[in-house]
Design a protein around this motif. Structure first.
Motif, PDB file in Angstrom:
ATOM      1  N   GLU A  92       0.827  -1.213   0.000  1.00  0.00           N
ATOM      2  CA  GLU A  92       0.000   0.000   0.000  1.00  0.00           C
ATOM      3  C   GLU A  92       0.861   1.262   0.000  1.00  0.00           C
ATOM      4  OE1 GLU A  92      -3.975  -1.714   2.309  1.00  0.00           O
ATOM      5  OE2 GLU A  92      -2.290  -0.911   3.471  1.00  0.00           O
ATOM      6  N   ILE A  93       1.962   1.222   0.722  1.00  0.00           N
ATOM      7  CA  ILE A  93       2.856   2.384   0.738  1.00  0.00           C
ATOM      8  C   ILE A  93       3.524   2.551  -0.620  1.00  0.00           C
ATOM      9  CG2 ILE A  93       4.882   3.422   1.814  1.00  0.00           C
ATOM     10  CD1 ILE A  93       4.226   1.819   4.343  1.00  0.00           C
ATOM     11  N   MET A  94       3.975   1.459  -1.208  1.00  0.00           N
ATOM     12  CA  MET A  94       4.610   1.536  -2.526  1.00  0.00           C
ATOM     13  C   MET A  94       3.636   2.046  -3.579  1.00  0.00           C
ATOM     14  SD  MET A  94       7.200  -1.736  -2.694  1.00  0.00           S
ATOM     15  CE  MET A  94       6.023  -2.984  -2.220  1.00  0.00           C
ATOM     16  N   ARG A  95       2.391   1.616  -3.484  1.00  0.00           N
ATOM     17  CA  ARG A  95       1.382   2.078  -4.434  1.00  0.00           C
ATOM     18  C   ARG A  95       1.127   3.577  -4.274  1.00  0.00           C
ATOM     19  NH1 ARG A  95      -5.031   0.623  -4.467  1.00  0.00           N
ATOM     20  NH2 ARG A  95      -5.480   1.144  -6.648  1.00  0.00           N
ATOM     21  N   ALA A  96       1.123   4.045  -3.031  1.00  0.00           N
ATOM     22  CA  ALA A  96       0.927   5.475  -2.789  1.00  0.00           C
ATOM     23  C   ALA A  96       2.078   6.283  -3.390  1.00  0.00           C
ATOM     24  CB  ALA A  96       0.815   5.743  -1.294  1.00  0.00           C
ATOM     25  N   ILE A  97       3.303   5.799  -3.229  1.00  0.00           N
ATOM     26  CA  ILE A  97       4.469   6.527  -3.725  1.00  0.00           C
ATOM     27  C   ILE A  97       4.498   6.555  -5.250  1.00  0.00           C
ATOM     28  CG2 ILE A  97       6.996   6.503  -3.873  1.00  0.00           C
ATOM     29  CD1 ILE A  97       7.013   5.277  -1.034  1.00  0.00           C
ATOM     30  N   ARG A  98       4.320   5.397  -5.872  1.00  0.00           N
ATOM     31  CA  ARG A  98       4.548   5.311  -7.325  1.00  0.00           C
ATOM     32  C   ARG A  98       3.299   5.472  -8.172  1.00  0.00           C
ATOM     33  NH1 ARG A  98       8.515   0.357  -8.742  1.00  0.00           N
ATOM     34  NH2 ARG A  98       6.704  -0.861  -8.056  1.00  0.00           N
ATOM     35  N   GLU A  99       2.124   5.250  -7.589  1.00  0.00           N
ATOM     36  CA  GLU A  99       0.902   5.359  -8.380  1.00  0.00           C
ATOM     37  C   GLU A  99      -0.042   6.434  -7.868  1.00  0.00           C
ATOM     38  OE1 GLU A  99      -0.880   1.608  -9.564  1.00  0.00           O
ATOM     39  OE2 GLU A  99       0.955   0.544  -8.987  1.00  0.00           O
ATOM     40  N   GLY A 100       0.271   7.002  -6.696  1.00  0.00           N
ATOM     41  CA  GLY A 100      -0.553   8.089  -6.186  1.00  0.00           C
ATOM     42  C   GLY A 100      -1.929   7.655  -5.740  1.00  0.00           C
ATOM     43  N   VAL A 101      -2.015   6.465  -5.159  1.00  0.00           N
ATOM     44  CA  VAL A 101      -3.298   5.935  -4.680  1.00  0.00           C
ATOM     45  C   VAL A 101      -3.162   5.625  -3.192  1.00  0.00           C
ATOM     46  CG1 VAL A 101      -5.048   4.144  -4.923  1.00  0.00           C
ATOM     47  CG2 VAL A 101      -3.780   4.938  -6.937  1.00  0.00           C
ATOM     48  N   ARG A 102      -4.045   6.217  -2.387  1.00  0.00           N
ATOM     49  CA  ARG A 102      -4.032   5.963  -0.952  1.00  0.00           C
ATOM     50  C   ARG A 102      -4.569   4.572  -0.622  1.00  0.00           C
ATOM     51  NH1 ARG A 102      -6.182  11.128  -1.382  1.00  0.00           N
ATOM     52  NH2 ARG A 102      -4.831  12.809  -0.609  1.00  0.00           N
ATOM     53  N   ARG A 103      -4.440   4.238   0.636  1.00  0.00           N
ATOM     54  CA  ARG A 103      -4.917   2.946   1.113  1.00  0.00           C
ATOM     55  C   ARG A 103      -6.415   2.775   0.861  1.00  0.00           C
ATOM     56  NH1 ARG A 103      -5.144   0.874   7.387  1.00  0.00           N
ATOM     57  NH2 ARG A 103      -4.738  -1.332   6.986  1.00  0.00           N
ATOM     58  N   ASP A 104      -7.152   3.878   0.952  1.00  0.00           N
ATOM     59  CA  ASP A 104      -8.607   3.802   0.752  1.00  0.00           C
ATOM     60  C   ASP A 104      -9.004   3.888  -0.714  1.00  0.00           C
ATOM     61  OD1 ASP A 104      -8.223   6.466   0.114  1.00  0.00           O
ATOM     62  OD2 ASP A 104      -9.362   7.269   1.813  1.00  0.00           O
ATOM     63  N   GLY A 105      -8.036   3.949  -1.612  1.00  0.00           N
ATOM     64  CA  GLY A 105      -8.316   3.986  -3.040  1.00  0.00           C
ATOM     65  C   GLY A 105      -8.428   5.373  -3.629  1.00  0.00           C
ATOM     66  N   SER A 106      -8.366   6.416  -2.806  1.00  0.00           N
ATOM     67  CA  SER A 106      -8.477   7.782  -3.330  1.00  0.00           C
ATOM     68  C   SER A 106      -7.156   8.229  -3.963  1.00  0.00           C
ATOM     69  CB  SER A 106      -8.889   8.746  -2.219  1.00  0.00           C
ATOM     70  OG  SER A 106      -7.942   8.744  -1.172  1.00  0.00           O
ATOM     71  N   ILE A 107      -7.248   9.231  -4.835  1.00  0.00           N
ATOM     72  CA  ILE A 107      -6.094   9.705  -5.592  1.00  0.00           C
ATOM     73  C   ILE A 107      -5.341  10.782  -4.812  1.00  0.00           C
ATOM     74  CG2 ILE A 107      -5.375  10.916  -7.697  1.00  0.00           C
ATOM     75  CD1 ILE A 107      -6.201   8.048  -8.155  1.00  0.00           C
ATOM     76  N   ILE A 108      -4.027  10.658  -4.787  1.00  0.00           N
ATOM     77  CA  ILE A 108      -3.169  11.667  -4.177  1.00  0.00           C
ATOM     78  C   ILE A 108      -2.874  12.741  -5.221  1.00  0.00           C
ATOM     79  CG2 ILE A 108      -0.911  12.098  -3.133  1.00  0.00           C
ATOM     80  CD1 ILE A 108      -0.945   9.169  -2.205  1.00  0.00           C
ATOM     81  N   GLY A 109      -3.098  14.001  -4.851  1.00  0.00           N
ATOM     82  CA  GLY A 109      -2.876  15.091  -5.782  1.00  0.00           C
ATOM     83  C   GLY A 109      -1.528  15.759  -5.601  1.00  0.00           C
ATOM     84  N   PRO A 110      -1.262  16.774  -6.403  1.00  0.00           N
ATOM     85  CA  PRO A 110      -0.022  17.528  -6.249  1.00  0.00           C
ATOM     86  C   PRO A 110      -0.003  18.242  -4.897  1.00  0.00           C
ATOM     87  CG  PRO A 110      -1.525  18.643  -7.766  1.00  0.00           C
ATOM     88  CD  PRO A 110      -2.140  17.312  -7.453  1.00  0.00           C
ATOM     89  N   PRO A 111       1.205  18.544  -4.411  1.00  0.00           N
ATOM     90  CA  PRO A 111       2.497  18.502  -5.098  1.00  0.00           C
ATOM     91  C   PRO A 111       3.235  17.171  -5.014  1.00  0.00           C
ATOM     92  CG  PRO A 111       2.763  19.585  -2.986  1.00  0.00           C
ATOM     93  CD  PRO A 111       1.303  19.272  -3.106  1.00  0.00           C
ATOM     94  N   MET A 112       2.608  16.087  -4.590  1.00  0.00           N
ATOM     95  CA  MET A 112       3.268  14.780  -4.597  1.00  0.00           C
ATOM     96  C   MET A 112       3.664  14.458  -6.037  1.00  0.00           C
ATOM     97  SD  MET A 112       4.242  12.137  -2.808  1.00  0.00           S
ATOM     98  CE  MET A 112       4.494  10.366  -2.892  1.00  0.00           C
ATOM     99  N   PRO A 113       4.946  14.245  -6.318  1.00  0.00           N
ATOM    100  CA  PRO A 113       5.410  14.090  -7.705  1.00  0.00           C
ATOM    101  C   PRO A 113       5.233  12.674  -8.244  1.00  0.00           C
ATOM    102  CG  PRO A 113       7.290  14.086  -6.236  1.00  0.00           C
ATOM    103  CD  PRO A 113       6.073  14.314  -5.368  1.00  0.00           C
ATOM    104  N   VAL A 114       3.989  12.231  -8.314  1.00  0.00           N
ATOM    105  CA  VAL A 114       3.708  10.851  -8.699  1.00  0.00           C
ATOM    106  C   VAL A 114       4.200  10.555 -10.116  1.00  0.00           C
ATOM    107  CG1 VAL A 114       1.889   9.150  -9.067  1.00  0.00           C
ATOM    108  CG2 VAL A 114       1.720  10.748  -7.158  1.00  0.00           C
ATOM    109  N   LEU A 115       4.032  11.500 -11.034  1.00  0.00           N
ATOM    110  CA  LEU A 115       4.444  11.253 -12.416  1.00  0.00           C
ATOM    111  C   LEU A 115       5.934  10.933 -12.496  1.00  0.00           C
ATOM    112  CD1 LEU A 115       2.426  13.986 -14.356  1.00  0.00           C
ATOM    113  CD2 LEU A 115       1.992  11.522 -14.277  1.00  0.00           C
TER     114      LEU A 115
END
Length: 287
Positions: A92-115
């Motif tokens: 779940e942590i790796m997915r949040a870092i590289r895909e920008g998806v939280r544990r609950d499935g919601s999208i992480i927005g900027p300024p997190m540099p997911v791209l």
């Protein structure tokens, strides 16, 4: 029988030692990344009134980043189970870092540099997670960020395996350091209607409104090898000093939006590779 038992014991101890050594290497790499080129604490550690890091709240989140497009609060990434990521699985942590998806499935927005982080190798993202597991839990409930722009349904398709980048290829590894791990282009590439203009990668010009509590705006610099408006006339030593010490070619201090305190831990070989990448960019005039 005794000989066989002895051989099996030696083999078992060898495997245990190898596993321990591999975990130590992973933690060392994670520490180097988190406290260096990736600079997680530059956003996830709150700041004092003088903009210095509040070390008692290391990686506990709450740092406010306000722009026209969003009011973002960096989340708590300590091991606190209720307000941090202590209850999250490694995946779940790796997915949040590289895909920008939280544990609950919601999208992480900027300024997190997911791209940028989508290109992070499996080894490095696992190293970061391994290191984050060692961070002391700090209870700090952080508000959710608010966006004035629509967020995408996803930042891309689910990632498969991402291989390591060979460190003996200076340009490839320098690109990986600068574009992916250091996410330099998330600040230094201009945007048009909220979308990065990658035809002008590194040209700078993005305006940050009162970053880190400053009472003035900061404009991202042109870091392409343009002879007059970029880094073309700079020496390697001058570029390294700017990255690691926050001092421009003319001796003036650069603004604290750059994570110099983290970049100063970079190995010389990594800095050399990063400069190879920066010099490879097409020269771009400022807009």
């Amino acid at each position: 029988m005794r000989r066989l038992t002895k051989v099996l014991l030696v083999s078992f101890l060898s495997l245990v030692y190898s596993g321990v050594h591999a975990q130590e290497d992973l933690l060392a790499r994670g520490s180097y990344l988190v406290n260096g080129i990736v600079g997680c604490g530059n956003c996830h550690t709150p700041r004092n009134a003088d903009t210095t890091a509040n070390t008692s709240m290391r990686l506990a989140g709450g740092f406010l980043i306000e722009e026209h497009e969003f009011t973002a609060y960096a989340p708590n990434i300590t091991q606190d189970r209720e307000t941090g990521i202590g209850a999250w699985s490694d995946e779940e942590i790796m997915r949040a870092i590289r895909e920008g998806v939280r544990r609950d499935g919601s999208i992480i927005g900027p300024p997190m540099p997911v791209l940028s982080y989508r290109g992070m190798s499996d080894t490095d993202v696992r190293a970061i997670v391994a290191y984050l597991r060692t961070v002391a839990p700090v209870r700090n409930s952080v508000p959710r960020s608010v966006y004035n722009i629509p967020l995408p349904e996803s930042w891309g398709p689910p990632l498969g395996s991402v291989p390591d980048v060979p460190r003996d290829d200076a340009l490839a590894y320098g690109t990986y350091l600068g574009y992916t791990l250091g996410h330099c282009m998330e600040c230094h590439t201009p945007m048009s209607e909220g979308v990065f203009d990658f035809s002008r990668t590194g040209a700078g010009g993005t305006l940050f409104h009162k970053p880190y509590g400053l009472d003035f705006a900061v404009t991202a610099a042109n870091i392409t090898p343009h002879a007059k408006q970029g880094l073309g006339a700079w020496t390697d030593a001058e570029i390294k000093r700017a990255i690691t010490e926050g001092i421009s070619r003319d001796g003036r201090p650069l603004q604290p939006l750059m994570a110099y305190g983290y970049y100063k831990t970079m190995a010389d070989a990594d800095l050399d590779a990063l400069i190879v990448y920066l010099r490879s960019l097409p020269p771009q005039p400022a807009d």
